[in-house]
Design a protein around this motif. Structure first.
Motif, PDB file in Angstrom:
ATOM      1  N   MET A   1     -23.840  21.426 -13.173  1.00  0.00           N
ATOM      2  CA  MET A   1     -23.243  22.427 -14.066  1.00  0.00           C
ATOM      3  C   MET A   1     -22.757  21.783 -15.362  1.00  0.00           C
ATOM      4  O   MET A   1     -22.909  22.350 -16.448  1.00  0.00           O
TER       5      MET A   1
ATOM      6  N   LEU B   1     -24.705  30.929 -22.904  1.00  0.00           N
ATOM      7  CA  LEU B   1     -25.451  31.083 -21.666  1.00  0.00           C
ATOM      8  C   LEU B   1     -26.464  32.230 -21.767  1.00  0.00           C
ATOM      9  O   LEU B   1     -27.607  32.112 -21.320  1.00  0.00           O
TER      10      LEU B   1
ATOM     11  N   PHE C   1     -30.664  32.354 -21.193  1.00  0.00           N
ATOM     12  CA  PHE C   1     -31.311  33.108 -20.117  1.00  0.00           C
ATOM     13  C   PHE C   1     -31.758  34.509 -20.547  1.00  0.00           C
ATOM     14  O   PHE C   1     -32.140  35.322 -19.700  1.00  0.00           O
TER      15      PHE C   1
ATOM     16  N   PHE D   1     -34.905  31.794 -12.189  1.00  0.00           N
ATOM     17  CA  PHE D   1     -33.889  30.821 -12.624  1.00  0.00           C
ATOM     18  C   PHE D   1     -34.428  29.396 -12.505  1.00  0.00           C
ATOM     19  O   PHE D   1     -34.290  28.578 -13.423  1.00  0.00           O
TER      20      PHE D   1
ATOM     21  N   LEU E   1     -24.679  28.728  -6.951  1.00  0.00           N
ATOM     22  CA  LEU E   1     -24.640  30.017  -7.634  1.00  0.00           C
ATOM     23  C   LEU E   1     -25.106  31.166  -6.740  1.00  0.00           C
ATOM     24  O   LEU E   1     -24.928  32.340  -7.088  1.00  0.00           O
TER      25      LEU E   1
ATOM     26  N   VAL F   1     -29.387  34.874  -8.426  1.00  0.00           N
ATOM     27  CA  VAL F   1     -28.448  33.889  -8.982  1.00  0.00           C
ATOM     28  C   VAL F   1     -27.537  34.579  -9.976  1.00  0.00           C
ATOM     29  O   VAL F   1     -28.021  35.226 -10.911  1.00  0.00           O
TER      30      VAL F   1
ATOM     31  N   TYR G   1     -25.356  33.710 -12.756  1.00  0.00           N
ATOM     32  CA  TYR G   1     -25.038  32.537 -13.589  1.00  0.00           C
ATOM     33  C   TYR G   1     -23.750  32.718 -14.399  1.00  0.00           C
ATOM     34  O   TYR G   1     -23.447  31.931 -15.276  1.00  0.00           O
TER      35      TYR G   1
ATOM     36  N   LEU H   1     -21.516  29.776 -14.152  1.00  0.00           N
ATOM     37  CA  LEU H   1     -21.570  28.679 -15.114  1.00  0.00           C
ATOM     38  C   LEU H   1     -20.492  28.822 -16.173  1.00  0.00           C
ATOM     39  O   LEU H   1     -19.895  27.832 -16.614  1.00  0.00           O
TER      40      LEU H   1
END
Length: 632
Positions: free
Chosen positions: A380, A394, A398, A414, A437, A445, A447, A450
């Motif tokens: 991470m 982030l 993504f 992912f 995650l 997932v 995220y 994160l």
């Protein structure tokens, strides 16, 4: 073998008197316990009595069995009577026979349970015998009384060159006897005080001993308890010592504090050749502190650091000192318990090309640079660092696979997105990240973890920085305290101008150099010096340094205490009053004020004059103004 001149020698042994009897071949023992002040004499009847006959008669009268080994080796230069169980009475008979012996130069009496009583007989014998040069009294349970006897003997004896007193249960206050006696004895070259109980206060006395002594060349203090202040105070004496060549401090627990003080001492000591620091709780940090002193030292040849808490890092520090110090004299380094690595071996080979005489003993190859394994990198944190470097969010990273913006994507997408990016993650790190995650194994997932991880990582990072800063601050404060204590101890053991002298102390005695007794590290500024500088046998318990007494006690003419050194005591004082100078010289027009006795409290308050002193007249005006305000 005949005893030469046996009738003219006398032996001042308490409760012992060999006098004439009706039988010309016998000697009797007279008890003089009722006359403790009387000095008994050794008066053999016949002028032609041999040492063997004298010993046999003494054994008969004392009531012990003669040692046949001693009789067989009469006339030898070395007599080894270790582990013979002589006891005090057996030692008494042996001392009688050795008074006039002219052949024995080495006398070994280790492990004979002589006690202080037996030691006293041999010390009295050594006042008449000047042939014995090497004496071993190890493991005889001498304790404090025996230490006093030995110290008093050293004030008069001129023949002893080697003295071994290992394992005699000497307490730390007994070190003062040796400090006092070795301040005037310069003939003893080798001293063994190992396996005793010297602690902090003992370290101070021993530091004073080697600072005031100009004869000792070999000193063994292994297996004692010289730690913290005791180690620092001893190193202060080592700094100013000019004769010691071989020093054994193993098994004392010096620690990194002692290594720091020892490094400071080695910067100035230019006589020490062999230093043994085996098993002293020294870590890699302590080795680095010690190496700072080795960088300035050009005499030390042998350094033993085995069985300390060293790793390859400390070993590399030691050999790098040899590499980077052209004037170094180090020829042997012993770290036989340390496992090294290939880098160490390769560097050592290069150094040995420039220093062919260098020999390093290590445990083998296979060690690590540090004791702790390398910390695993958090995946991470790797992603967050990657995003920070590119100033991305982030969602920006993504958004191609999370078109709805829910921050929830399938595991397959992912994994593919992370693998196709330039994020420096291994496959196992990616799988570990997915497991964290997607804890419930739903195939999706989230995220957003994160983002939460980023905040937590920032908090952890700040917390870690605070811990590091706090630890560094504490270490620096600790090092500063140790150095300050070391400097104070050095000033206390350094003669004349470098010594901490009580404020207003009188003139130094011009009859000879001053010898200084140990002073507690907690009271360097509470010193009263006596003009008397020599110890006699009868007043060896007297102190040179005393703490000031509370109140106003009666003071002897040779004891004074002032607030600052009165350097201009003999110069006429001007009539005009002047403010105090930085050296604490007080000028006044009233002689009675200057000669008045100051209390200890006044001494302490006046020991540091104000930086910007004001005239007395202004001070009086201010005092009046304050008084008028109070009246109002």
């Amino acid at each position: 073998m005949k005893a030469d001149g046996i009738g003219v020698h006398s032996l001042s042994l308490d409760s012992l008197s060999l006098t004439e009897h009706e039988d010309p071949h016998e000697v009797i023992l007279e008890d003089e316990a009722d006359a403790p002040g009387k000095i008994s004499e050794l008066k053999p009847v016949r002028q032609d009595l041999s040492t063997e006959e004298l010993y046999l008669q003494a054994c008969k009268l004392v009531g012990v069995v003669p040692v046949r080994y001693f009789l067989r080796n009469l006339g030898s230069a070395t007599i080894n009577l270790n582990h013979h169980g002589l006891g005090p009475l057996g030692g008494k008979a042996l001392a009688i026979a050795l008074v006039t012996d002219m052949h024995t130069t080495t006398l070994e009496l280790a492990d004979n349970f002589l006690l202080a009583e037996g030691a006293r007989y041999f010390m009295e014998m050594l006042r008449a015998n000047f042939t014995i040069q090497n004496l071993d009294l190890s493991d005889n349970h001498l304790q404090s009384a025996g230490a006093e006897c030995v110290a008093k003997m050293l004030l008069e004896n001129i023949s002893i060159k080697s003295l071994k007193l290992s394992g005699n249960k000497f307490a730390e206050h007994d070190a003062k006897w040796f400090a006092d006696s070795f301040s005037s004895n310069y003939r003893v070259k080798e001293l063994d005080l190992s396996h005793n109980q010297f602690c902090g206060r003992g370290g101070e006395h021993l530091g004073q001993m080697i600072a005031n002594n100009d004869g000792l060349e070999v000193l063994d203090l292994s297996w004692n308890h010289l730690r913290m202040k005791g180690a620092v105070a001893f190193c202060a004496g080592l700094k100013v010592n000019t004769t010691l060549k071989h020093l054994d401090l193993s098994w004392n627990g010096f620690g990194n504090e002692g290594a720091l003080a020892l490094g400071e001492a080695l910067k100035f000591n230019n006589t020490l050749v062999h230093l043994d620091l085996n098993n002293n709780r020294i870590t890699d940090e302590g080795a680095g502190l010690l190496c700072k002193g080795l960088e300035a030292n050009d005499t030390l040849r042998v350094l033993q650091l085995a069985y300390n808490s060293l790793t390859v890092e400390g070993a590399l520090t030691l050999i790098n000192v040899v590499k980077n110090t052209p004037k170094t004299a180090i020829e042997e380094i012993n770290i036989c318990n340390v496992l090294v690595n290939e880098n160490f071996v390769q560097l050592l080979e290069l150094i040995c090309q420039e220093h062919p005489s260098l020999e390093v003993q290590y445990g083998g190859v296979g060690g690590f640079i540090a004791k702790k394994p390398r910390k695993r990198i958090d995946p991470m944190k790797v992603i967050q660092d990657y995003l920070d470097q590119r100033k991305l969010r982030l969602w920006d990273f993504f958004r191609n696979i999370d078109k709805d913006g829910t921050m929830r994507v399938p595991v397959v997408d992912f994994r593919k997105a992370v693998q196709q990016s330039s994020i420096p993650l291994e496959r196992f790190q990616i799988e570990e990240l997915i497991q964290r995650l997607d804890r419930d194994r739903t195939g999706i997932v989230d995220y957003r973890g994160l983002a939460d991880t980023r905040k937590q990582m920032m908090r952890d990072h700040r917390r870690q920085l605070r811990k590091v800063e706090s630890r560094q601050k504490k270490e620096k404060q600790k090092s500063d305290r140790i150095l300050k204590t070391f400097e104070s101890a050095v000033e206390a053991v350094t003669p004349r101008s470098s010594m901490i002298i009580s404020p207003g102390a009188g003139k130094e005695d011009s009859s000879g150099p001053q010898h200084f007794s140990a002073t507690p590290l907690s009271s360097w500024h509470h010193i009263i010096m006596s003009n008397s500088s020599c110890y006699s046998v009868n007043n060896m318990s007297s102190e040179h340094v005393h703490l000031p007494m509370i109140g106003n006690p009666s003071r002897s003419p040779d004891m004074r205490s002032y607030s600052q050194p009165n350097l201009f005591a003999s110069i006429p004082k001007p009539s005009t009053s002047k403010p105090s100078s930085a050296q604490g010289l007080h000028s006044t027009s009233n002689p009675s004020v200057a000669s008045s006795k100051l209390s200890p409290t006044a001494d302490l308050t006046r020991s540091r004059p104000a930086l910007n002193p004001e005239p007395a007249s202004k001070a009086k005006v201010k005092g009046k103004k304050k008084k008028t305000k109070k009246i109002k």
